[in-house]
Design a protein around this motif. Structure first.
Motif, short mmCIF file in Angstrom:
data_model
loop_
_atom_site.label_atom_id
_atom_site.label_comp_id
_atom_site.label_asym_id
_atom_site.label_seq_id
_atom_site.Cartn_x
_atom_site.Cartn_y
_atom_site.Cartn_z
N ALA A 77 -42.42 7.40 43.79
CA ALA A 77 -42.48 7.36 45.25
C ALA A 77 -42.42 8.78 45.81
O ALA A 77 -41.63 9.60 45.37
CB ALA A 77 -41.31 6.54 45.79
N ALA A 78 -43.28 9.03 46.77
CA ALA A 78 -43.28 10.29 47.51
C ALA A 78 -42.95 9.98 48.96
O ALA A 78 -43.06 8.83 49.40
CB ALA A 78 -44.64 10.97 47.41
N ARG A 79 -42.55 11.00 49.70
CA ARG A 79 -42.22 10.81 51.11
C ARG A 79 -43.40 11.12 52.02
O ARG A 79 -43.48 10.58 53.13
CB ARG A 79 -41.03 11.68 51.48
CG ARG A 79 -39.73 11.20 50.89
CD ARG A 79 -38.55 12.01 51.41
NE ARG A 79 -37.30 11.39 51.03
CZ ARG A 79 -36.69 11.62 49.87
NH1 ARG A 79 -37.22 12.45 49.00
NH2 ARG A 79 -35.56 11.02 49.58
N THR A 80 -44.31 11.99 51.56
CA THR A 80 -45.41 12.44 52.42
C THR A 80 -46.71 12.55 51.64
O THR A 80 -46.70 12.65 50.41
CB THR A 80 -45.10 13.83 53.02
OG1 THR A 80 -45.08 14.78 51.96
CG2 THR A 80 -43.78 13.85 53.78
N HIS A 81 -47.80 12.59 52.36
CA HIS A 81 -49.11 12.85 51.74
C HIS A 81 -49.10 14.23 51.09
O HIS A 81 -49.70 14.41 50.02
CB HIS A 81 -50.22 12.80 52.78
CG HIS A 81 -50.50 11.43 53.31
ND1 HIS A 81 -51.71 11.11 53.87
CD2 HIS A 81 -49.77 10.29 53.36
CE1 HIS A 81 -51.71 9.84 54.25
NE2 HIS A 81 -50.53 9.33 53.96
N ALA A 110 -51.39 2.20 50.43
CA ALA A 110 -50.67 3.40 50.02
C ALA A 110 -51.63 4.57 49.87
O ALA A 110 -52.83 4.38 49.64
CB ALA A 110 -49.96 3.15 48.69
N VAL A 127 -47.30 7.16 48.51
CA VAL A 127 -46.57 6.89 49.74
C VAL A 127 -47.06 5.56 50.26
O VAL A 127 -48.27 5.41 50.51
CB VAL A 127 -46.82 7.98 50.82
CG1 VAL A 127 -46.13 7.62 52.12
CG2 VAL A 127 -46.38 9.34 50.34
N LYS A 128 -46.17 4.58 50.41
CA LYS A 128 -46.56 3.30 50.99
C LYS A 128 -46.81 3.49 52.48
O LYS A 128 -46.11 4.22 53.15
CB LYS A 128 -45.47 2.25 50.78
CG LYS A 128 -45.32 1.77 49.35
CD LYS A 128 -46.55 1.07 48.83
CE LYS A 128 -46.64 -0.34 49.31
NZ LYS A 128 -47.74 -1.11 48.73
N GLU A 129 -47.84 2.80 52.98
CA GLU A 129 -48.20 2.89 54.39
C GLU A 129 -48.32 1.49 54.96
O GLU A 129 -48.81 0.58 54.28
CB GLU A 129 -49.54 3.62 54.55
CG GLU A 129 -49.52 5.03 54.02
CD GLU A 129 -50.89 5.70 54.05
OE1 GLU A 129 -51.90 4.97 54.04
OE2 GLU A 129 -50.91 6.92 54.10
#
Length: 132
Positions: A77-81, A110, A127-129
């Motif tokens: 998991a990442a926090r940002t693009h 994502a 990053v989930k969107e």
């Protein structure tokens, strides 16, 4: 239980025959995601978020090629693009191979990037969107 709720995975081990190449790749690829080497010993490196040793990824040297981890798909998991983009660049610059450049994947809702580690494992950052 963690501060964020119950954990699905406590730790995961990846076994490698070329420890130096694997350590270079994993250290560089995970750094943009805030995942750092938290513990090192001869032939062992454990990665986790700074200040939180769980969940963790353990990279361990093995001498038997049959014991090497292959065929794994592991997503971080990442926090940002920006973190996903930096993960992709760092992985490619340190022994990884491109699978899919960073982009939005509608079917996953994502923003993802996929690379192969030095032995071909599928490593992803995302990053989930929420999209309507």
């Amino acid at each position: 239980m963690s501060a964020h709720g119950p954990l699905l995975v406590h730790h995961l081990g990846v076994f490698v025959t070329d420890f130096a190449a694997a350590e270079e790749f994993w250290t560089a690829a995970l750094a943009p995601l805030g995942i750092v080497p938290g513990y090192r010993a001869d032939g062992l490196a454990e990665y986790w978020h700074d200040g939180h040793d769980t969940p963790s990824l353990a990279l361990q040297h093995v001498t038997d090629p049959a014991a090497e981890t292959r065929g794994l798909h592991l997503a971080f998991a990442a926090r940002t693009h920006t973190q996903v983009d930096a993960f992709h660049r760092a992985a490619l610059a340190h022994g990884g191979a491109d699978r899919y450049a960073p982009r939005h994947w509608e079917e996953y809702r994502a923003y993802c990037a996929f690379v192969s580690d030095p032995v071909g494992n599928n490593v992803e950052a995302l990053v989930k969107e929420e999209r309507g």
